[in-house]
Design an enzyme around this catalytic site. Sequence first.
Site, PDB file in Angstrom:
ATOM      1  N   GLY A   1      16.723  -7.946   0.854  1.00  0.00           N
ATOM      2  CA  GLY A   1      17.570  -9.269   1.252  1.00  0.00           C
ATOM      3  C   GLY A   1      18.236  -9.695   0.391  1.00  0.00           C
TER       4      GLY A   1
ATOM      5  CB  ALA B   1      23.727 -15.012 -16.055  1.00  0.00           C
TER       6      ALA B   1
ATOM      7  NE  ARG C   1      15.864  -5.485   4.732  1.00  0.00           N
ATOM      8  CZ  ARG C   1      15.346  -6.179   3.889  1.00  0.00           C
ATOM      9  NH1 ARG C   1      14.688  -6.063   2.624  1.00  0.00           N
ATOM     10  NH2 ARG C   1      15.416  -7.598   4.502  1.00  0.00           N
TER      11      ARG C   1
ATOM     12  CG  ASP D   1       7.301  -6.718  -2.480  1.00  0.00           C
ATOM     13  OD1 ASP D   1       8.340  -7.465  -1.859  1.00  0.00           O
ATOM     14  OD2 ASP D   1       6.195  -6.357  -2.134  1.00  0.00           O
TER      15      ASP D   1
ATOM     16  CB  THR E   1      12.971 -12.214  -2.377  1.00  0.00           C
ATOM     17  OG1 THR E   1      12.491 -12.557  -0.991  1.00  0.00           O
ATOM     18  CG2 THR E   1      11.793 -12.414  -3.287  1.00  0.00           C
TER      19      THR E   1
ATOM     20  CG  ASP F   1      10.618 -13.515   2.048  1.00  0.00           C
ATOM     21  OD1 ASP F   1      11.297 -14.201   2.596  1.00  0.00           O
ATOM     22  OD2 ASP F   1      10.554 -12.289   2.031  1.00  0.00           O
TER      23      ASP F   1
ATOM     24  CG  ASP G   1       7.389 -12.067  -0.892  1.00  0.00           C
ATOM     25  OD1 ASP G   1       8.252 -11.835  -1.779  1.00  0.00           O
ATOM     26  OD2 ASP G   1       7.524 -11.229  -0.019  1.00  0.00           O
TER      27      ASP G   1
ATOM     28  N   GLY H   1      10.012 -15.396   5.743  1.00  0.00           N
ATOM     29  CA  GLY H   1       8.869 -15.208   4.596  1.00  0.00           C
ATOM     30  C   GLY H   1       8.171 -13.957   4.803  1.00  0.00           C
ATOM     31  NE  ARG H   2       9.669  -8.329   3.711  1.00  0.00           N
ATOM     32  CZ  ARG H   2      10.804  -7.432   4.370  1.00  0.00           C
ATOM     33  NH1 ARG H   2      10.434  -6.758   5.236  1.00  0.00           N
ATOM     34  NH2 ARG H   2      12.076  -7.585   3.642  1.00  0.00           N
TER      35      ARG H   2
ATOM     36  NE  ARG I   1      13.567 -27.169  25.814  1.00  0.00           N
ATOM     37  CZ  ARG I   1      12.792 -27.614  26.671  1.00  0.00           C
ATOM     38  NH1 ARG I   1      11.526 -27.126  26.868  1.00  0.00           N
ATOM     39  NH2 ARG I   1      13.429 -28.051  27.673  1.00  0.00           N
TER      40      ARG I   1
ATOM     41  CG  HIS J   1      19.275 -12.974   8.996  1.00  0.00           C
ATOM     42  ND1 HIS J   1      18.836 -12.571  10.250  1.00  0.00           N
ATOM     43  CD2 HIS J   1      18.938 -12.047   8.185  1.00  0.00           C
ATOM     44  CE1 HIS J   1      18.041 -11.693   9.989  1.00  0.00           C
ATOM     45  NE2 HIS J   1      18.192 -11.080   8.719  1.00  0.00           N
TER      46      HIS J   1
HETATM   47  N1  LIG Z   1       7.912   2.719  -2.486  1.00  0.00           N
HETATM   48  C1  LIG Z   1       9.351   2.757  -2.821  1.00  0.00           C
HETATM   49  N2  LIG Z   1       9.649   3.786  -3.502  1.00  0.00           N
HETATM   50  C2  LIG Z   1      11.117   3.862  -3.526  1.00  0.00           C
HETATM   51  N3  LIG Z   1      12.031   2.763  -3.264  1.00  0.00           N
HETATM   52  C3  LIG Z   1      11.279   1.697  -2.545  1.00  0.00           C
HETATM   53  C4  LIG Z   1      10.006   1.704  -2.354  1.00  0.00           C
HETATM   54  N4  LIG Z   1       9.906   0.544  -1.578  1.00  0.00           N
HETATM   55  C5  LIG Z   1      11.167   0.076  -1.301  1.00  0.00           C
HETATM   56  N5  LIG Z   1      12.041   0.553  -2.045  1.00  0.00           N
HETATM   57  C6  LIG Z   1      13.484   0.351  -2.286  1.00  0.00           C
HETATM   58  O1  LIG Z   1      13.706  -0.925  -2.155  1.00  0.00           O
HETATM   59  C7  LIG Z   1      14.483  -1.272  -0.955  1.00  0.00           C
HETATM   60  C8  LIG Z   1      14.366  -2.732  -0.927  1.00  0.00           C
HETATM   61  O2  LIG Z   1      13.026  -3.069  -0.398  1.00  0.00           O
HETATM   62  P1  LIG Z   1      12.547  -4.307   0.598  1.00  0.00           P
HETATM   63  O3  LIG Z   1      11.086  -4.147   0.820  1.00  0.00           O
HETATM   64  O4  LIG Z   1      13.467  -3.931   2.021  1.00  0.00           O
HETATM   65  O5  LIG Z   1      13.182  -5.448   0.258  1.00  0.00           O
HETATM   66  P2  LIG Z   1      12.968  -6.374  -1.220  1.00  0.00           P
HETATM   67  O6  LIG Z   1      13.406  -5.775  -2.275  1.00  0.00           O
HETATM   68  O7  LIG Z   1      13.806  -7.617  -0.861  1.00  0.00           O
HETATM   69  O8  LIG Z   1      11.402  -6.604  -0.976  1.00  0.00           O
HETATM   70  C9  LIG Z   1      14.312  -0.457  -0.307  1.00  0.00           C
HETATM   71  O9  LIG Z   1      15.275  -0.336   1.267  1.00  0.00           O
HETATM   72  C10 LIG Z   1      14.121   1.004  -0.568  1.00  0.00           C
HETATM   73  O10 LIG Z   1      15.593   1.400  -0.948  1.00  0.00           O
HETATM   74  O1  LIG Z   2      17.597  -8.915   6.940  1.00  0.00           O
HETATM   75  P1  LIG Z   2      16.562  -7.915   7.608  1.00  0.00           P
HETATM   76  O2  LIG Z   2      16.520  -6.514   7.267  1.00  0.00           O
HETATM   77  O3  LIG Z   2      16.170  -8.276   9.096  1.00  0.00           O
HETATM   78  O4  LIG Z   2      15.175  -8.568   6.817  1.00  0.00           O
HETATM   79  C1  LIG Z   2      14.576  -9.957   7.206  1.00  0.00           C
HETATM   80  C2  LIG Z   2      13.324 -10.124   6.181  1.00  0.00           C
HETATM   81  O5  LIG Z   2      14.135 -10.386   4.880  1.00  0.00           O
HETATM   82  C3  LIG Z   2      13.949 -11.598   4.187  1.00  0.00           C
HETATM   83  O6  LIG Z   2      14.664 -12.394   4.762  1.00  0.00           O
HETATM   84  C4  LIG Z   2      14.025 -11.517   2.974  1.00  0.00           C
HETATM   85  O7  LIG Z   2      12.952 -10.432   2.423  1.00  0.00           O
HETATM   86  P2  LIG Z   2      13.317  -9.694   1.185  1.00  0.00           P
HETATM   87  O8  LIG Z   2      13.946 -10.416   0.272  1.00  0.00           O
HETATM   88  O9  LIG Z   2      11.986  -9.022   0.774  1.00  0.00           O
HETATM   89  O10 LIG Z   2      13.958  -8.507   1.445  1.00  0.00           O
HETATM   90  C5  LIG Z   2      12.761 -11.791   4.909  1.00  0.00           C
HETATM   91  O11 LIG Z   2      12.388 -13.236   4.973  1.00  0.00           O
HETATM   92  C6  LIG Z   2      12.672 -11.223   6.311  1.00  0.00           C
HETATM   93  O12 LIG Z   2      11.221 -10.845   7.017  1.00  0.00           O
END
Ligand SMILES: Nc1ncnc2c1ncn2[C@@H]1O[C@H](COP(=O)(O)OP(=O)(O)O)[C@@H](O)[C@H]1O
Ligand SMILES: O=P(O)(O)OC[C@H]1O[C@](O)(COP(=O)(O)O)[C@@H](O)[C@@H]1O
Length: 338
Positions: free
Chosen positions: A13, A24, A74, A105, A128, A130, A132, A173-174, A253, A259
Amino acid sequence: MTTKRIAVLTSGGDAPGMNACIRAIVVASEGAGHTVIGFEHGFHGLLAPNWRKLDSKKVHNIIQRGGTILRSARCEEFKQDSAAKNAAKHLSELAIDAILILGGDGSFRGAKHLSKFWDGQVIGLPATIDNDIYGTDTTIGYYTAIQTAMDSIDKVRDTADAFERIFLVEVMGRHAGFLGAKAAISGAANYAILPELFTDPDETLNDIHQQLSIHRKRYGHESFIIVLTENLWPEGINTLAEKLENLTGGEVRPVILGHVQRGGSPVSQDRILATTLGVEAVRCVEQGKHCIMVGQQNLEPAEVPLEQTWETKKVFSDSLTRTMKTMLNERHSWDLTK
Ligand SMILES: Nc1ncnc2c1ncn2[C@@H]1O[C@H](COP(=O)(O)OP(=O)(O)O)[C@@H](O)[C@H]1O
Ligand SMILES: O=P(O)(O)OC[C@H]1O[C@](O)(COP(=O)(O)O)[C@@H](O)[C@@H]1O
Protein backbone atom coordinates in the site's frame (compact mmCIF):
# COMPACT_ATOMS: atom_id res chain seq x y z
CA MET A 1 34.88 5.29 1.26
CA THR A 2 33.92 3.17 -1.73
CA THR A 3 30.88 4.39 -3.57
CA LYS A 4 27.94 2.03 -4.10
CA ARG A 5 25.09 1.38 -6.47
CA ILE A 6 21.90 1.59 -4.43
CA ALA A 7 18.48 0.43 -5.65
CA VAL A 8 15.19 1.62 -4.18
CA LEU A 9 11.58 0.50 -4.62
CA THR A 10 8.19 1.11 -3.01
CA SER A 11 5.91 -1.88 -2.41
CA GLY A 12 2.48 -2.72 -0.95
CA GLY A 13 0.00 0.00 0.00
CA ASP A 14 1.36 3.44 -0.90
CA ALA A 15 1.82 5.74 2.07
CA PRO A 16 2.11 9.56 2.23
CA GLY A 17 5.80 10.30 2.77
CA MET A 18 7.17 7.62 0.46
CA ASN A 19 8.28 10.39 -1.93
CA ALA A 20 9.94 12.30 0.90
CA CYS A 21 11.90 9.16 1.72
CA ILE A 22 12.93 8.53 -1.89
CA ARG A 23 14.12 12.14 -2.05
CA ALA A 24 16.21 11.77 1.12
CA ILE A 25 17.77 8.53 -0.13
CA VAL A 26 18.73 10.18 -3.41
CA VAL A 27 20.06 13.39 -1.86
CA ALA A 28 22.06 11.54 0.82
CA SER A 29 23.45 9.09 -1.75
CA GLU A 30 24.35 11.73 -4.28
CA GLY A 31 26.16 13.75 -1.64
CA ALA A 32 28.32 10.72 -0.86
CA GLY A 33 28.95 9.83 -4.51
CA HIS A 34 26.67 6.78 -4.69
CA THR A 35 24.44 5.98 -7.67
CA VAL A 36 20.69 5.44 -7.11
CA ILE A 37 18.46 3.31 -9.32
CA GLY A 38 14.70 3.27 -8.81
CA PHE A 39 12.70 0.15 -9.68
CA GLU A 40 9.06 0.75 -10.62
CA HIS A 41 5.84 -0.94 -9.44
CA GLY A 42 7.27 -2.70 -6.39
CA PHE A 43 8.72 -6.17 -6.89
CA HIS A 44 7.31 -6.26 -10.43
CA GLY A 45 10.08 -3.79 -11.33
CA LEU A 46 12.76 -6.28 -10.27
CA LEU A 47 11.24 -8.96 -12.47
CA ALA A 48 10.70 -6.99 -15.68
CA PRO A 49 13.23 -5.39 -15.01
CA ASN A 50 11.89 -1.86 -15.07
CA TRP A 51 14.20 0.79 -13.65
CA ARG A 52 15.58 4.30 -14.06
CA LYS A 53 18.43 6.27 -12.61
CA LEU A 54 17.45 8.81 -9.96
CA ASP A 55 19.29 12.01 -9.17
CA SER A 56 18.48 15.09 -7.13
CA LYS A 57 16.86 16.81 -10.14
CA LYS A 58 14.37 13.94 -10.47
CA VAL A 59 13.35 14.13 -6.82
CA HIS A 60 13.13 17.91 -6.71
CA ASN A 61 9.74 19.21 -5.55
CA ILE A 62 8.29 15.85 -4.55
CA ILE A 63 8.42 16.05 -0.73
CA GLN A 64 4.86 17.41 -0.63
CA ARG A 65 3.37 14.79 -2.95
CA GLY A 66 1.40 11.76 -1.74
CA GLY A 67 1.63 8.38 -3.50
CA THR A 68 5.01 7.34 -4.88
CA ILE A 69 6.87 8.49 -7.99
CA LEU A 70 8.17 4.91 -8.32
CA ARG A 71 4.59 3.51 -8.26
CA SER A 72 3.72 0.60 -6.03
CA ALA A 73 2.15 -2.83 -6.41
CA ARG A 74 1.27 -6.08 -4.74
CA CYS A 75 3.17 -8.81 -6.60
CA GLU A 76 1.91 -12.29 -5.72
CA GLU A 77 4.40 -13.87 -8.09
CA PHE A 78 7.32 -12.65 -5.98
CA LYS A 79 6.54 -15.27 -3.31
CA GLN A 80 7.92 -17.95 -5.62
CA ASP A 81 11.61 -18.87 -5.49
CA SER A 82 11.86 -18.60 -9.27
CA ALA A 83 10.77 -14.94 -9.14
CA ALA A 84 13.23 -14.03 -6.38
CA LYS A 85 16.02 -15.79 -8.33
CA ASN A 86 15.09 -13.80 -11.42
CA ALA A 87 15.17 -10.56 -9.42
CA ALA A 88 18.57 -11.52 -7.97
CA LYS A 89 19.89 -12.12 -11.49
CA HIS A 90 18.76 -8.67 -12.62
CA LEU A 91 20.26 -6.98 -9.57
CA SER A 92 23.60 -8.72 -10.17
CA GLU A 93 23.56 -7.78 -13.88
CA LEU A 94 23.02 -4.14 -12.89
CA ALA A 95 25.87 -4.43 -10.34
CA ILE A 96 23.63 -3.27 -7.49
CA ASP A 97 25.27 -3.36 -4.04
CA ALA A 98 22.23 -2.65 -1.89
CA ILE A 99 18.46 -2.42 -2.18
CA LEU A 100 16.22 -0.24 -0.01
CA ILE A 101 12.62 -1.45 0.19
CA LEU A 102 9.89 0.92 1.39
CA GLY A 103 6.73 -0.87 2.45
CA GLY A 104 4.95 -2.82 5.14
CA ASP A 105 5.60 -6.20 6.73
CA GLY A 106 4.60 -8.03 3.53
CA SER A 107 7.24 -6.13 1.59
CA PHE A 108 9.77 -6.98 4.29
CA ARG A 109 8.97 -10.68 3.87
CA GLY A 110 9.60 -10.14 0.18
CA ALA A 111 12.91 -8.45 1.05
CA LYS A 112 13.96 -11.41 3.18
CA HIS A 113 12.91 -13.81 0.43
CA LEU A 114 15.11 -11.93 -2.04
CA SER A 115 18.07 -12.08 0.35
CA LYS A 116 18.02 -15.91 0.12
CA PHE A 117 19.03 -15.68 -3.52
CA TRP A 118 21.06 -12.45 -3.69
CA ASP A 119 24.10 -11.54 -1.64
CA GLY A 120 23.72 -7.75 -1.81
CA GLN A 121 22.54 -5.68 1.17
CA VAL A 122 18.77 -5.67 1.79
CA ILE A 123 17.31 -2.93 3.98
CA GLY A 124 13.65 -2.18 4.77
CA LEU A 125 12.09 1.18 5.58
CA PRO A 126 8.67 1.08 7.31
CA ALA A 127 6.02 2.79 5.19
CA THR A 128 2.37 1.97 5.78
CA ILE A 129 -0.63 3.91 7.07
CA ASP A 130 -1.41 0.95 9.37
CA ASN A 131 1.64 1.40 11.66
CA ASP A 132 1.49 -2.36 12.31
CA ILE A 133 5.23 -3.08 12.10
CA TYR A 134 7.11 -4.26 15.17
CA GLY A 135 10.36 -2.46 15.99
CA THR A 136 9.38 1.06 15.01
CA ASP A 137 7.18 3.41 16.99
CA THR A 138 5.64 4.83 13.86
CA THR A 139 5.70 4.22 10.13
CA ILE A 140 5.86 6.63 7.21
CA GLY A 141 2.28 7.62 6.28
CA TYR A 142 0.69 6.89 9.65
CA TYR A 143 0.46 10.50 10.84
CA THR A 144 -1.10 11.72 7.60
CA ALA A 145 -3.70 8.95 7.70
CA ILE A 146 -4.57 9.86 11.30
CA GLN A 147 -4.98 13.48 10.23
CA THR A 148 -7.25 12.47 7.31
CA ALA A 149 -9.39 10.21 9.50
CA MET A 150 -9.60 12.87 12.22
CA ASP A 151 -10.68 15.53 9.70
CA SER A 152 -13.34 13.13 8.39
CA ILE A 153 -14.65 12.44 11.89
CA ASP A 154 -14.89 16.20 12.51
CA LYS A 155 -16.98 16.53 9.34
CA VAL A 156 -19.18 13.55 10.14
CA ARG A 157 -19.83 15.06 13.55
CA ASP A 158 -21.55 18.08 11.99
CA THR A 159 -24.27 15.91 10.46
CA ALA A 160 -24.31 13.58 13.44
CA ASP A 161 -25.04 16.57 15.68
CA ALA A 162 -27.57 18.14 13.32
CA PHE A 163 -29.55 14.90 13.00
CA GLU A 164 -28.80 13.48 16.46
CA ARG A 165 -27.60 10.32 14.82
CA ILE A 166 -25.20 7.56 15.62
CA PHE A 167 -22.39 7.35 13.06
CA LEU A 168 -20.13 4.38 12.47
CA VAL A 169 -16.83 5.41 10.89
CA GLU A 170 -14.80 2.57 9.41
CA VAL A 171 -11.05 3.18 9.18
CA MET A 172 -8.31 1.14 7.55
CA GLY A 173 -5.65 -0.81 9.43
CA ARG A 174 -6.05 -4.27 7.88
CA HIS A 175 -6.03 -6.21 11.18
CA ALA A 176 -4.48 -3.62 13.48
CA GLY A 177 -6.13 -0.82 15.44
CA PHE A 178 -3.31 1.74 15.61
CA LEU A 179 -4.86 4.03 13.03
CA GLY A 180 -8.34 3.56 14.54
CA ALA A 181 -7.09 4.32 18.05
CA LYS A 182 -5.37 7.57 17.14
CA ALA A 183 -8.21 8.66 14.85
CA ALA A 184 -10.71 8.00 17.64
CA ILE A 185 -8.68 9.83 20.30
CA SER A 186 -7.98 12.88 18.14
CA GLY A 187 -11.54 12.98 16.77
CA ALA A 188 -13.02 12.56 20.28
CA ALA A 189 -15.11 9.60 19.17
CA ASN A 190 -17.42 8.09 21.77
CA TYR A 191 -16.48 4.46 21.26
CA ALA A 192 -13.94 2.44 19.28
CA ILE A 193 -14.18 -1.13 18.05
CA LEU A 194 -10.57 -2.15 17.44
CA PRO A 195 -8.91 -5.58 17.16
CA GLU A 196 -6.80 -4.93 20.27
CA LEU A 197 -9.84 -4.16 22.46
CA PHE A 198 -12.45 -6.40 20.84
CA THR A 199 -13.83 -9.36 22.76
CA ASP A 200 -17.11 -10.49 21.28
CA PRO A 201 -19.90 -8.92 19.19
CA ASP A 202 -22.73 -9.28 21.73
CA GLU A 203 -20.64 -7.92 24.55
CA THR A 204 -19.61 -4.98 22.36
CA LEU A 205 -23.22 -4.22 21.39
CA ASN A 206 -24.33 -4.25 25.03
CA ASP A 207 -21.40 -2.10 25.97
CA ILE A 208 -22.23 0.49 23.31
CA HIS A 209 -25.91 0.47 24.28
CA GLN A 210 -25.09 1.05 27.93
CA GLN A 211 -22.66 3.82 27.12
CA LEU A 212 -25.10 5.47 24.70
CA SER A 213 -27.84 5.51 27.37
CA ILE A 214 -25.59 7.22 29.91
CA HIS A 215 -24.29 9.62 27.24
CA ARG A 216 -27.83 10.64 26.30
CA LYS A 217 -28.91 11.05 29.90
CA ARG A 218 -26.04 13.46 30.43
CA TYR A 219 -25.81 15.32 27.13
CA GLY A 220 -29.27 14.87 25.66
CA HIS A 221 -30.15 13.20 22.41
CA GLU A 222 -27.06 14.19 20.43
CA SER A 223 -24.44 12.66 18.18
CA PHE A 224 -22.57 9.48 19.04
CA ILE A 225 -19.57 8.46 16.97
CA ILE A 226 -18.12 4.99 16.86
CA VAL A 227 -14.81 4.21 15.12
CA LEU A 228 -14.51 0.70 13.70
CA THR A 229 -11.41 -0.98 12.24
CA GLU A 230 -12.03 -2.63 8.86
CA ASN A 231 -12.23 -6.44 8.62
CA LEU A 232 -13.26 -6.74 12.27
CA TRP A 233 -17.03 -6.84 12.62
CA PRO A 234 -18.04 -10.42 11.69
CA GLU A 235 -20.68 -9.47 9.09
CA GLY A 236 -19.38 -6.04 8.18
CA ILE A 237 -20.28 -2.45 9.01
CA ASN A 238 -23.78 -2.49 7.44
CA THR A 239 -24.87 -5.40 9.61
CA LEU A 240 -23.46 -3.64 12.65
CA ALA A 241 -25.41 -0.50 11.70
CA GLU A 242 -28.65 -2.52 11.43
CA LYS A 243 -28.04 -4.21 14.77
CA LEU A 244 -27.42 -0.88 16.45
CA GLU A 245 -30.57 0.61 14.94
CA ASN A 246 -32.62 -2.29 16.31
CA LEU A 247 -30.98 -2.05 19.69
CA THR A 248 -31.13 1.72 20.14
CA GLY A 249 -34.19 2.63 18.11
CA GLY A 250 -32.23 5.54 16.61
CA GLU A 251 -30.83 6.24 13.17
CA VAL A 252 -27.39 4.78 12.50
CA ARG A 253 -25.31 5.67 9.43
CA PRO A 254 -22.16 3.82 8.34
CA VAL A 255 -19.29 5.74 6.71
CA ILE A 256 -16.39 3.85 5.14
CA LEU A 257 -13.39 6.17 4.79
CA GLY A 258 -11.50 3.76 2.52
CA HIS A 259 -8.60 4.77 0.31
CA VAL A 260 -9.04 8.47 1.04
CA GLN A 261 -6.89 7.62 4.07
CA ARG A 262 -3.95 6.57 1.88
CA GLY A 263 -3.78 9.77 -0.14
CA GLY A 264 -2.87 13.40 0.26
CA SER A 265 0.13 15.52 0.98
CA PRO A 266 2.16 14.11 3.89
CA VAL A 267 1.95 16.03 7.17
CA SER A 268 5.18 17.35 8.68
CA GLN A 269 5.74 14.35 10.99
CA ASP A 270 5.67 11.96 8.02
CA ARG A 271 8.00 14.14 5.95
CA ILE A 272 10.46 14.39 8.83
CA LEU A 273 10.29 10.67 9.67
CA ALA A 274 10.69 9.73 5.99
CA THR A 275 13.63 12.08 5.53
CA THR A 276 15.38 10.91 8.70
CA LEU A 277 14.94 7.23 7.84
CA GLY A 278 16.10 7.77 4.26
CA VAL A 279 19.34 9.37 5.46
CA GLU A 280 19.84 6.65 8.08
CA ALA A 281 19.28 3.89 5.54
CA VAL A 282 22.04 5.28 3.30
CA ARG A 283 24.33 5.39 6.36
CA CYS A 284 23.47 1.71 7.01
CA VAL A 285 24.37 0.86 3.40
CA GLU A 286 27.74 2.55 3.86
CA GLN A 287 28.31 0.53 7.03
CA GLY A 288 27.62 -2.73 5.21
CA LYS A 289 24.40 -3.51 7.17
CA HIS A 290 22.20 -6.30 5.85
CA CYS A 291 18.69 -7.71 6.39
CA ILE A 292 17.53 -4.99 8.77
CA MET A 293 14.71 -2.50 8.97
CA VAL A 294 15.65 1.07 9.77
CA GLY A 295 12.88 2.37 12.02
CA GLN A 296 12.50 4.80 14.88
CA GLN A 297 12.23 4.15 18.63
CA ASN A 298 11.85 6.94 21.18
CA LEU A 299 12.57 9.46 18.42
CA GLU A 300 15.96 7.89 17.63
CA PRO A 301 16.78 5.74 14.58
CA ALA A 302 16.69 2.01 15.35
CA GLU A 303 17.98 -1.00 13.41
CA VAL A 304 15.85 -4.13 13.77
CA PRO A 305 16.44 -7.58 12.22
CA LEU A 306 14.06 -7.87 9.29
CA GLU A 307 12.32 -11.10 10.46
CA GLN A 308 11.57 -9.57 13.85
CA THR A 309 9.39 -6.93 12.21
CA TRP A 310 6.71 -9.51 11.38
CA GLU A 311 7.53 -12.38 13.75
CA THR A 312 6.91 -10.22 16.81
CA LYS A 313 3.42 -8.75 17.02
CA LYS A 314 3.20 -5.04 17.66
CA VAL A 315 0.79 -4.36 20.52
CA PHE A 316 -0.82 -1.29 22.07
CA SER A 317 1.35 0.30 24.73
CA ASP A 318 -0.14 0.35 28.25
CA SER A 319 -0.66 4.09 28.00
CA LEU A 320 -2.51 3.81 24.68
CA THR A 321 -4.79 1.13 26.13
CA ARG A 322 -5.41 3.26 29.22
CA THR A 323 -6.16 6.34 27.13
CA MET A 324 -8.57 4.43 24.89
CA LYS A 325 -10.44 2.91 27.81
CA THR A 326 -10.53 6.05 29.92
CA MET A 327 -11.52 8.48 27.19
CA LEU A 328 -13.79 6.19 25.16
CA ASN A 329 -14.82 2.64 25.85
CA GLU A 330 -15.18 2.51 29.61
CA ARG A 331 -16.81 5.85 30.30
CA HIS A 332 -20.13 4.13 31.01
CA SER A 333 -18.64 2.65 34.14
CA TRP A 334 -18.53 6.14 35.65
CA ASP A 335 -21.52 7.51 37.44
CA LEU A 336 -22.27 10.26 34.96
CA THR A 337 -25.77 10.87 36.29
CA LYS A 338 -24.53 13.01 39.19
N1 LIG B 1 6.14 -14.28 1.99
C1 LIG B 1 6.48 -13.48 0.98
N2 LIG B 1 7.47 -13.82 0.11
C2 LIG B 1 7.82 -13.01 -0.90
N3 LIG B 1 7.23 -11.83 -1.15
C3 LIG B 1 6.25 -11.43 -0.34
C4 LIG B 1 5.83 -12.22 0.77
N4 LIG B 1 4.82 -11.56 1.39
C5 LIG B 1 4.63 -10.41 0.69
N5 LIG B 1 5.48 -10.33 -0.34
C6 LIG B 1 5.58 -9.27 -1.34
O1 LIG B 1 5.35 -8.01 -0.75
C7 LIG B 1 4.25 -7.37 -1.43
C8 LIG B 1 3.57 -6.41 -0.51
O2 LIG B 1 3.02 -7.10 0.58
P1 LIG B 1 1.64 -6.65 1.23
O3 LIG B 1 1.41 -7.48 2.44
O4 LIG B 1 0.59 -6.65 0.18
O5 LIG B 1 1.87 -5.11 1.59
P2 LIG B 1 2.76 -4.39 2.71
O6 LIG B 1 4.18 -4.51 2.35
O7 LIG B 1 2.30 -2.99 2.63
O8 LIG B 1 2.43 -5.07 4.02
C9 LIG B 1 3.43 -8.54 -1.92
O9 LIG B 1 2.54 -8.19 -2.93
C10 LIG B 1 4.52 -9.46 -2.43
O10 LIG B 1 5.04 -8.98 -3.64
O1 LIG C 1 -5.49 -1.06 -1.61
P1 LIG C 1 -5.80 -2.48 -1.31
O2 LIG C 1 -4.94 -3.41 -2.06
O3 LIG C 1 -7.25 -2.77 -1.39
O4 LIG C 1 -5.41 -2.75 0.21
C1 LIG C 1 -6.08 -2.25 1.31
C2 LIG C 1 -5.20 -2.40 2.51
O5 LIG C 1 -4.03 -1.59 2.33
C3 LIG C 1 -3.87 -0.72 3.44
O6 LIG C 1 -4.44 0.53 3.10
C4 LIG C 1 -2.41 -0.51 3.72
O7 LIG C 1 -1.82 -1.75 4.06
P2 LIG C 1 -0.34 -2.11 3.69
O8 LIG C 1 0.46 -0.86 3.91
O9 LIG C 1 0.04 -3.23 4.62
O10 LIG C 1 -0.30 -2.53 2.27
C5 LIG C 1 -4.66 -1.39 4.56
O11 LIG C 1 -5.02 -0.49 5.56
C6 LIG C 1 -5.82 -1.96 3.80
O12 LIG C 1 -6.40 -3.06 4.46
